[in-house]
Scaffold this motif. Structure first.
Motif, PDB file in Angstrom:
ATOM      1  N   ALA A   1      49.804  67.897  80.810  1.00  0.00           N
ATOM      2  CA  ALA A   1      48.719  67.897  81.769  1.00  0.00           C
ATOM      3  C   ALA A   1      47.494  67.242  81.140  1.00  0.00           C
ATOM      4  O   ALA A   1      47.375  67.190  79.908  1.00  0.00           O
ATOM      5  CB  ALA A   1      48.397  69.328  82.196  1.00  0.00           C
ATOM      6  N   PRO A   2      46.571  66.741  81.943  1.00  0.00           N
ATOM      7  CA  PRO A   2      45.371  66.098  81.395  1.00  0.00           C
ATOM      8  C   PRO A   2      44.622  67.020  80.440  1.00  0.00           C
ATOM      9  O   PRO A   2      44.364  68.181  80.755  1.00  0.00           O
ATOM     10  CB  PRO A   2      44.537  65.796  82.648  1.00  0.00           C
ATOM     11  N   GLY A   3      44.319  66.506  79.268  1.00  0.00           N
ATOM     12  CA  GLY A   3      43.564  67.269  78.293  1.00  0.00           C
ATOM     13  C   GLY A   3      44.362  68.306  77.530  1.00  0.00           C
ATOM     14  O   GLY A   3      43.797  69.067  76.742  1.00  0.00           O
ATOM     15  N   LYS A   4      45.670  68.347  77.771  1.00  0.00           N
ATOM     16  CA  LYS A   4      46.504  69.341  77.089  1.00  0.00           C
ATOM     17  C   LYS A   4      47.588  68.656  76.277  1.00  0.00           C
ATOM     18  O   LYS A   4      47.921  67.493  76.509  1.00  0.00           O
ATOM     19  CB  LYS A   4      47.135  70.287  78.110  1.00  0.00           C
ATOM     20  N   GLU A   5      48.157  69.390  75.354  1.00  0.00           N
ATOM     21  CA  GLU A   5      49.247  68.860  74.549  1.00  0.00           C
ATOM     22  C   GLU A   5      50.548  68.871  75.362  1.00  0.00           C
ATOM     23  O   GLU A   5      50.712  69.659  76.287  1.00  0.00           O
ATOM     24  CB  GLU A   5      49.424  69.692  73.277  1.00  0.00           C
ATOM     25  N   ARG A   6      51.429  67.987  74.969  1.00  0.00           N
ATOM     26  CA  ARG A   6      52.744  67.953  75.606  1.00  0.00           C
ATOM     27  C   ARG A   6      53.505  69.215  75.232  1.00  0.00           C
ATOM     28  O   ARG A   6      53.551  69.599  74.047  1.00  0.00           O
ATOM     29  CB  ARG A   6      53.506  66.716  75.148  1.00  0.00           C
ATOM     30  N   GLY A   7      54.124  69.851  76.230  1.00  0.00           N
ATOM     31  CA  GLY A   7      54.801  71.111  75.981  1.00  0.00           C
ATOM     32  C   GLY A   7      56.206  71.159  76.554  1.00  0.00           C
ATOM     33  O   GLY A   7      56.551  70.409  77.470  1.00  0.00           O
ATOM     34  N   PHE A   8      56.985  72.049  76.002  1.00  0.00           N
ATOM     35  CA  PHE A   8      58.387  72.205  76.387  1.00  0.00           C
ATOM     36  C   PHE A   8      58.514  72.807  77.780  1.00  0.00           C
ATOM     37  O   PHE A   8      57.784  73.729  78.145  1.00  0.00           O
ATOM     38  CB  PHE A   8      59.074  73.106  75.368  1.00  0.00           C
ATOM     39  N   VAL A   9      59.500  72.305  78.527  1.00  0.00           N
ATOM     40  CA  VAL A   9      59.795  72.848  79.855  1.00  0.00           C
ATOM     41  C   VAL A   9      61.214  73.411  79.893  1.00  0.00           C
ATOM     42  O   VAL A   9      61.422  74.569  80.238  1.00  0.00           O
ATOM     43  CB  VAL A   9      59.639  71.764  80.942  1.00  0.00           C
TER      44      VAL A   9
END
Length: 123
Positions: A40-48
């Motif tokens: 998401a904008p301004g956030k780190e890439r995360g696991f789904v």
């Protein structure tokens, strides 16, 4: 070498559904574990979510458990992410990734990445 191309993103209202697809090139797709991540904008890439090479093992982030389903069709070299009951907080760019080993929930475990597809959920 594996090349990944995501599709299926778009804009949807809260409570709606989308199905993302990730098409892979290469004849050894069936030997790769696959994962979906989001940023998401301004956030780190995360696991789904992640799925083993055979499809027999899956793992989900707590935030999507019960709403998202990961699956794969090795005959079509494609992995899917069915997203139901979408929420505004699911808005992000979604990436698929591949690794030549067992499934993993960490970014560093993946060798190959797609270019991403945007998912926007409005309230």
């Amino acid at each position: 070498q594996v090349q990944l191309v995501e599709s299926g993103g778009g804009a949807v209202q809260a409570g709606g559904s989308l199905r993302l697809s990730c098409a892979a090139s290469g004849r050894t797709f069936s030997s790769y574990a696959m994962g979906w991540f989001r940023q998401a904008p301004g956030k780190e890439r995360g696991f789904v979510a992640a799925i083993s090479w055979s499809g027999g093992g899956t793992y989900y982030a707590d935030s999507v458990k019960g709403r998202f389903t990961i699956s794969r069709d090795n005959a079509k070299n494609t992995v899917y992410l069915q997203m139901n009951s979408l929420k505004p907080e699911d808005t992000a760019v979604y990436y698929c990734a591949a690794r030549e080993s067992s499934l993993s929930t960490t970014l560093r475990g993946y060798n190959y990445w797609g270019q991403g597809t945007q998912v926007t959920v409005s309230s």
